[in-house]
Design a protein around this motif. Structure first.
Motif, mmCIF file in Angstrom:
data_model
loop_
_atom_site.group_PDB
_atom_site.id
_atom_site.type_symbol
_atom_site.label_atom_id
_atom_site.label_comp_id
_atom_site.label_asym_id
_atom_site.label_seq_id
_atom_site.Cartn_x
_atom_site.Cartn_y
_atom_site.Cartn_z
ATOM 1 N N TYR A 121 0.832 -1.203 0.000
ATOM 2 C CA TYR A 121 0.000 0.000 0.000
ATOM 3 C C TYR A 121 0.873 1.262 0.000
ATOM 4 O O TYR A 121 0.571 2.250 -0.675
ATOM 5 C CB TYR A 121 -0.929 -0.042 1.217
ATOM 6 N N LEU B 278 0.028 4.652 -2.814
ATOM 7 C CA LEU B 278 -1.370 4.956 -2.498
ATOM 8 C C LEU B 278 -1.543 5.557 -1.099
ATOM 9 O O LEU B 278 -2.613 6.063 -0.782
ATOM 10 C CB LEU B 278 -2.228 3.679 -2.593
ATOM 11 N N GLN C 19 -3.476 12.800 -1.114
ATOM 12 C CA GLN C 19 -4.316 12.161 -2.147
ATOM 13 C C GLN C 19 -5.748 12.031 -1.644
ATOM 14 O O GLN C 19 -6.714 12.321 -2.362
ATOM 15 C CB GLN C 19 -3.819 10.746 -2.456
ATOM 16 N N PHE C 20 -5.861 11.584 -0.400
ATOM 17 C CA PHE C 20 -7.195 11.415 0.172
ATOM 18 C C PHE C 20 -7.929 12.750 0.229
ATOM 19 O O PHE C 20 -9.102 12.849 -0.133
ATOM 20 C CB PHE C 20 -7.100 10.797 1.572
ATOM 21 N N MET D 41 -9.153 13.636 -3.127
ATOM 22 C CA MET D 41 -10.219 12.772 -3.646
ATOM 23 C C MET D 41 -11.526 12.947 -2.875
ATOM 24 O O MET D 41 -12.606 12.876 -3.448
ATOM 25 C CB MET D 41 -9.761 11.317 -3.651
ATOM 26 N N PRO E 51 -8.035 1.336 1.615
ATOM 27 C CA PRO E 51 -7.947 0.701 0.298
ATOM 28 C C PRO E 51 -9.321 0.400 -0.307
ATOM 29 O O PRO E 51 -9.418 0.133 -1.486
ATOM 30 C CB PRO E 51 -7.196 -0.607 0.573
ATOM 31 N N TRP E 52 -10.367 0.434 0.504
ATOM 32 C CA TRP E 52 -11.706 0.171 -0.028
ATOM 33 C C TRP E 52 -12.735 0.887 0.824
ATOM 34 O O TRP E 52 -12.463 1.271 1.961
ATOM 35 C CB TRP E 52 -12.017 -1.337 -0.012
ATOM 36 N N TRP F 245 -11.028 10.855 -8.116
ATOM 37 C CA TRP F 245 -9.650 10.677 -8.594
ATOM 38 C C TRP F 245 -8.816 11.903 -8.286
ATOM 39 O O TRP F 245 -9.337 12.990 -8.004
ATOM 40 C CB TRP F 245 -9.634 10.414 -10.098
ATOM 41 N N VAL G 118 -4.450 8.435 -9.384
ATOM 42 C CA VAL G 118 -4.955 7.629 -8.275
ATOM 43 C C VAL G 118 -6.454 7.853 -8.211
ATOM 44 O O VAL G 118 -6.918 8.984 -8.437
ATOM 45 C CB VAL G 118 -4.321 8.066 -6.935
ATOM 46 N N TYR H 95 -10.585 6.073 -6.808
ATOM 47 C CA TYR H 95 -11.417 5.008 -6.251
ATOM 48 C C TYR H 95 -12.358 4.562 -7.365
ATOM 49 O O TYR H 95 -12.923 5.402 -8.080
ATOM 50 C CB TYR H 95 -12.219 5.500 -5.053
ATOM 51 N N GLU I 157 -9.574 1.449 -3.949
ATOM 52 C CA GLU I 157 -8.579 2.473 -4.261
ATOM 53 C C GLU I 157 -7.552 1.872 -5.206
ATOM 54 O O GLU I 157 -7.162 0.704 -5.037
ATOM 55 C CB GLU I 157 -7.901 2.938 -2.970
ATOM 56 N N SER I 158 -7.094 2.654 -6.188
ATOM 57 C CA SER I 158 -6.238 2.074 -7.218
ATOM 58 C C SER I 158 -5.374 3.133 -7.889
ATOM 59 O O SER I 158 -5.748 4.303 -7.974
ATOM 60 C CB SER I 158 -7.125 1.412 -8.286
#
Lengths: 386, 138
Positions: free
Chosen positions: A131, A136, A141-142, A145, A250-251, B60, B83, B85, B94-95
């Motif tokens: 990870y 990631l 990034q979070f 997003m 991650p999900w 993204w 990056v 989701y 997440e990818s």
């Protein structure tokens, strides 16, 4: 004010200014400095403190501070809850007073972070090495997003991010203790270096250095120690529930759920028996400009999507109807993680005491609110009143 | 090339590329990667399942600066990467994203692909999963 024995009040506050300091100045030294200022503000001695709680993410074990403050034998709890550390520390100390362990408690926090975005360890958050190695596991990034998703879902424009950042730096300009004290235009913010689109450099808070401390007293002692004590009317903390969109995830499931900020805010307003509409000055976790936008709604201070009009009318400025982050917030102060939530509390305390200087909210505000949010999905909120 | 997964737990298969998750026998919640307990209902009866290889972009961004370790910089040097989701229906994962950010938008149809990372043992290549616009490459 004649306080009651079942109340907890803030009777002293001290801040080691946030920013970039001498490399030789340790985080712990900044914590000690802030602690001494808070004790002096309360007119109390370290030996009077019957319970202490300290938070630091990367700068050592806070209870080590007893070595320089004095070996009084005081019980000292260390807290490490990410960006929510200070809120959890405050709750822990307040509960010690309510439980009858002491009538005078100290909460301190400090950190000294390296420049640039935080580097997190996957194992610390229960993830495999992949990870982190595949790029990631980066907090910014979070933020980008979650911002994009929120702006999209509620029909808000990316420019709102620049409006929030510009407001933060205007507040920083009014705060002699702020790190960033130069106002920037929205265009300057939009044209700054792209970090994670839609976020540019000045829309993100920087990890920084600093310390902050407050002295808490049982209500019936508060008036002896402080001319204008501020009541900690309620404090609440929550971890995430199923369906919330969190940093280092991650999900997530397709069905959305409330964030920990939603839960902590609801709990704190219920405990304080007030409504979000009663808040006259607020501090919200603004790790990035978008976080301030969605935290306004998650905490109940406005409806989803109402932020555009509030910002257009400058209502979140110190002179507005809903002042948010009047000291410039994380955007203008940076974030020493262990101290950041206490900086928020100190700003609101000063506002309620009428000691906020050039950024003072007019009209003698009586009700304040603070909110922190941290990885991997934790929030703590307070209601402060005079 | 011989591909080796960066973490075998992520994949049901590499050829064709398929991700592996876990489904809760009690409430149907799907996790990624597989985990031994259900985040929703607290159940512990989790069965390994293959995830859909197509979905839509849920949100993204672009990683525009070189991350600090533990990120591993490619041999060719750092280059900004996408990056996001991806909504696979019963789970959002997440990818990394392949392709330029010009075409990224919420709702974009995407499909699973492999992303070479760094050399593995005996001439192999270590790979991770990524999603790419479903219109790309036929």
């Amino acid at each position: 004010m004649s306080g009651a024995r079942d109340e907890v009040c803030i009777v002293g506050a001290g801040l080691h200014p946030f920013g970039r300091h001498d490399p030789a100045l340790t985080g712990m030294a900044m914590g000690a400095h802030a602690t001494r200022l808070a004790l002096a503000d309360a007119g109390a001695a370290w030996a009077d403190i019957g319970y202490a709680v300290g938070g630091s993410n990367v700068s050592g074990k806070p209870d080590t501070l007893v070595g320089v403050l004095g070996l009084t034998g005081v019980p000292f709890v260390n807290v490490r809850n990410g960006c929510a550390t200070a809120g959890v520390a405050l709750a822990t100390a307040a509960n010690a007073i309510r439980a009858g362990e002491t009538d005078l408690a100290l909460v301190t926090g400090f950190d000294k972070h390296a420049r640039g975005a935080f580097a997190a360890s996957p194992a610390d958050y229960g993830h495999g090495d992949w990870y982190g190695e595949t790029g990631l596991m980066i907090t910014t990034q979070f933020f980008a997003m979650k911002d994009r998703r929120y702006l999209h879902a509620h029909g808000l424009k990316d420019r709102l991010l620049a409006q929030v950042a510009a407001k933060a730096f205007r507040c920083g300009e009014l705060n002699p203790e702020a790190w960033r004290r130069t106002a920037l235009t929205e265009d300057e913010i939009l044209r700054s270096r792209v970090i994670n689109p839609p976020l540019t450099q000045y829309m993100l808070c920087s990890p920084s250095e600093g310390g902050a401390a407050v002295v808490l007293a049982r209500g019936d002692r508060a008036a002896d120690l402080c001319e204008r004590p501020v009541r900690l009317a309620a404090v609440a903390k929550r971890t995430r529930r199923f369906g919330s969109f969190e940093v280092f995830a991650p999900w997530l499931p397709p069905q959305a759920g409330p964030s920990p900020s939603v839960d902590a805010a609801r709990a704190v307003f219920a405990a304080a028996r007030i409504s979000p509409a009663d808040v006259q000055v607020a501090q919200l976790q603004d790790t990035d400009a978008g976080a301030e936008i969605y935290h306004m709604a998650e905490t109940g201070l406005c409806e989803d999507g109402a932020q555009q009009e509030l910002l257009d009318l400058n209502e979140t400025a110190p002179t507005g109807r809903l002042p948010v982050n009047t000291d410039g917030g994380c955007l203008a102060n940076g974030e020493p993680v262990g101290a950041s939530g206490l900086r928020q509390v100190i700003d609101v305390v000063r506002q309620l005491q009428g000691r906020a200087g050039a950024r003072q909210v007019p009209g003698r505000p009586r009700t304040g609110f603070t909110h922190v949010y941290g990885a991997p999905g934790i929030s703590a909120c307070t209601v402060l009143t005079v | 090339m011989t591909a080796i997964a960066v973490d075998a737990a992520l994949f049901a298969s590499l050829d064709p590329p398929r991700l592996a998750g876990a489904r809760c026998a009690d409430c149907g919640t799907v996790t990624f990667p597989a985990q031994p307990g259900c985040a929703r209902c607290t159940g512990t009866d989790m069965a390994r399942v293959e995830l859909a290889d197509r979905g839509t972009l849920w949100t993204w961004t672009v990683q525009a600066f070189e991350p600090k370790p533990p990120y591993r910089v490619p041999a060719a040097g750092f280059a900004p990467y996408g990056v996001g989701y991806v909504d696979l229906g019963d789970v959002i994962v997440e990818s990394r994203l392949l392709g330029g950010p010009g075409g990224f938008e919420i709702g974009l149809p995407v499909r699973l692909a492999l992303l070479p990372l760094w050399p593995g043992p005996d001439g192999s290549t270590v790979v991770t999963y990524a999603f790419e616009p479903a219109g790309a490459g036929g």
